[in-house]
Design a protein around this motif. Structure first.
Motif: not given
Length: 509
Positions: A197, A230-231, A233-234, A237-238, A257
Motif C-alpha cells: 500500500k 486501520r488507524g 493506515s489512515d 495517508d494523511m 487516528y
C-alpha cells in the motif's frame, strides 16, 4: 489465525464453492455453501482482504455494514397482491426485493460479472427486530422472499463481545451453518500489506521497534483507548498529504487516528526525529552512490534505532523506483495487447487508425469503470489501465497531428512511440538496478558486523515490488546475501508473475 491466513482460507473456500460439475451446476449446491464468518477485533483489515480477494479472483464484491440496516431495508417493504387459490382470489402479503439482494443484481447488470462475494460486516450487531431474519439469512441465504443469486458467496464478519457492547450471541444451530475463522492482529503480516500500500516509512520503522504499539485496546476510567491497523493506515495517508502540502504533522493530528495518548505522543516525537534523519542522510545521494564521508561516518557511529530509521528511508526510496518499474511494465503489457488488436483492425482497408485507437480507449474506460464498481480490479491494475488510456490518447492525438498517408504508416507511427516508451522502461529498470546495487554497497561498507544486512534482505524479500524487480532483473548482492540467509527459495513461492515481458512488437505482432 492472522489476516493473511484468513484470506487464504477464504480464497480456498471460494475456489471450492465455484467448482462446477460437467453440466454447469455447482458441485456444492448454493444452500449447502456455508457462509464464512470472520470473527476478529475492529480495524485489522477484514474489509480490505475482501477487496483484495475480489480483485485477485476477478469477481464482484458487494459490501454492507449491517448496523446501518433496519428490518425494512434488509428484507424489503410489504405490499398487498392478489392471488387465486382453488378458484378464489385472496389478498396476500408480499415483500419488495431487499436493498442488499437488489445491490447484487444491480452489480451483475452493470458489470456483467456473474460471480462474486456478498460481504456483510458487523453481522452479530444487528438490531433486535432484524436479528431473527438475519439468522434465517445465514442459514438459507434468503431475505424476505428473495435469495442470493447463484454464484455469489456470502462472507460475514463481526467483533467479539469484548469490543462491542451490541454483539448478539449466535446459538449452536447458527454456528453449525457457518465457516468460522477467528482472526488476530499480526504486525509482521500487516507489514507485507503496508509495503504494498505504500505506508509511510516513519510508521513501519516506528512499529519495527515498538511492535506492541501496533494494536492496542484498553479500557480505562476515562473510557477506551485504542490503536488499530486501520488507524495506522489512515494516518499514513494523511501524513503523505500533509507533507505534499507542507503542513505540520504533530501530535494534534496523530491523536486523531491513534486514540491512545501515550502511543500518539511517542509516535509524534519519533516522526520529528525521523524527519531529521531524512534531512541529514540525503537518501538520494546514497542510492545514487554519492554519499559523502560525513554521511558515512554518521551512519557508522549511529545507534541501532537510528540505523533502523535509515534503513527504512533507504528501503522506501528504493521501493519508489521498483514500484515505478512494476507499474510501467504493467502499462506496457496492456499497450502491447491493445496494439495487437489495433494492428488486426488496420488490416482492413476501410479502417481508420485514430478511430481504432478511440474504440480501444472506450473499451478500456468501460473495463476500468466496471473494475472499480465491482472491486474486481486491484489498485495496481486500475493504475496501469489509467496509464494505458492516457498513453493511447496521446498516440491518438499524434495520429491526428501527423496525418499518416495510410494504415501501415499510421501503425508505424504508433509503434515508434511504443518503442520509445519501451526504451525508457529499460533505462528506468537499469537505473533502478544501479540504485539497488548502491544500496547494498553502502550497507556492506558501513554495517559489516550488525544485523542491518539481514534486515535489508528480509525487507526487500517481503516487499512485493522489490521482490518482483529482483526476480525480473536480478541483483548480485541480494542473491549473495540471500543465499546465506536461505530466503530466495521461499520467496519464489510468493512471486507469481515472473514470466519475462517481451516488449518487442516486431516479434509479437
Amino acid at each position: 489465525m492472522n489476516i493473511k491466513e484468513a484470506k487464504e482460507q477464504i480464497q480456498n473456500a471460494m475456489t471450492a464453492y465455484f467448482t462446477k460439475d460437467p453440466f454447469g451446476g455447482y458441485v456444492i449446491p448454493m444452500e449447502q455453501q456455508r457462509p464464512v464468518f470472520l470473527m476478529g477485533p475492529p480495524g485489522i483489515g477484514k474489509t480490505a482482504i475482501m477487496e483484495q480477494i475480489a480483485a485477485e479472483l476477478g469477481v464482484g464484491l458487494v459490501s454492507y455494514s449491517m448496523t446501518h440496516h433496519t428490518r425494512q431495508s434488509a428484507l424489503g417493504l410489504p405490499f398487498i397482491t392478489r392471488k387465486t387459490y382453488g378458484g378464489r382470489e385472496y389478498d396476500v402479503s408480499e415483500y419488495t426485493m431487499s436493498e442488499i439482494i437488489a445491490s447484487v443484481y444491480d452489480l451483475m447488470e452493470e458489470s456483467g460479472i456473474r460471480e462474486g462475494i456478498l460481504f456483510l460486516d458487523e453481522i452479530n450487531c444487528v438490531s433486535e427486530t432484524l436479528a431473527p431474519s438475519m439468522l434465517q439469512f445465514l442459514q438459507y441465504k434468503i431475505f424476505g422472499r428473495h435469495r442470493v443469486p447463484d454464484g455469489w458467496i456470502v462472507v460475514t464478519a463481526g467483533n467479539p463481545p469484548e469490543y462491542n457492547n451490541s454483539v448478539r450471541e449466535f446459538d449452536i444451530v447458527t454456528w453449525d451453518r457457518l465457516k468460522r475463522m477467528d482472526v488476530e492482529p499480526d504486525y509482521d503480516v500487516w507489514k507485507e500489506y503496508a509495503y504494498r500500500k505504500g505506508i509511510h516509512p516513519s510508521i513501519t520503522t516506528y512499529l519495527d521497534v515498538k511492535k506492541s504499539d501496533f494494536y492496542q485496546v484498553e479500557t480505562t476510567v476515562d473510557g477506551k483507548r485504542f490503536v488499530t491497523a486501520r488507524g495506522w493506515s489512515d494516518l499514513s495517508d494523511m501524513i503523505k498529504l500533509y507533507e505534499q502540502h507542507k503542513l505540520t504533522v504533530d501530535q494534534k493530528l496523530v491523536c486523531q487516528y491513534l486514540q491512545d495518548s501515550r502511543i500518539a505522543k511517542d509516535f509524534a516525537v519519533y516522526y520529528d526525529l525521523f524527519n531529521k534523519y531524512r534531512s541529514d542522510y540525503q537518501v538520494e545521494k546514497i542510492l545514487s552512490g554519492k554519499a559523502d564521508d560525513a554521511i558515512k561516518d554518521r551512519a557508522r557511529q549511529a545507534r541501532f534505532d537510528e540505523r533502523l530509521a535509515l534503513l527504512g528511508l533507504l528501503l522506501d526510496g528504493i521501493a519508489e523506483h521498483t514500484r515505478a518499474v512494476y507499474s510501467r511494465e504493467q502499462t506496457m503489457t496492456q499497450l502491447m495487447d491493445t496494439l495487437k488488436q489495433v494492428r488486426v483492425e488496420l488490416s482492413r482497408p476501410d479502417a481508420d487508425a485514430a478511430k481504432s485507437l478511440e474504440k480501444q480507449i472506450e473499451q478500456k474506460r468501460a473495463a476500468l469503470a466496471n473494475g472499480r464498481r465491482s472491486f474486481s480490479m486491484s489498485r495496481d491494475e486500475q493504475y496501469s489501465c489509467e496509464s494505458a488510456i492516457q498513453t493511447l490518447e496521446e498516440q491518438r492525438q499524434l495520429l491526428m497531428r501527423e496525418h499518416p498517408e495510410d494504415n501501415a504508416a499510421a501503425f508505424q507511427l504508433v509503434k515508434a512511440d511504443f518503442d520509445k516508451r519501451a526504451k525508457d522502461l529499460k533505462k528506468l529498470s537499469a537505473d533502478t538496478g544501479k540504485r539497488l546495487s548502491n544500496l547494498f554497497a553502502f550497507c556492506e561498507e558501513l554495517f559489516t558486523e550488525g544485523q542491518e544486512l539481514l534486515i535489508l534482505v528480509t525487507e526487500l524479500t517481503i516487499n512485493y515490488y522489490s521482490a518482483y524487480f529482483i526476480s525480473r532483473y536480478g541483483c548480485k548482492a541480494y542473491f549473495a546475501h540471500n543465499k546465506e540467509l536461505l530466503f530466495y527459495e521461499r520467496q519464489q513461492e510468493l512471486i507469481t508473475t515472473l514470466a519475462a515481458l517481451n516488449l518487442d512488437l516486431d516479434e509479437d505482432l
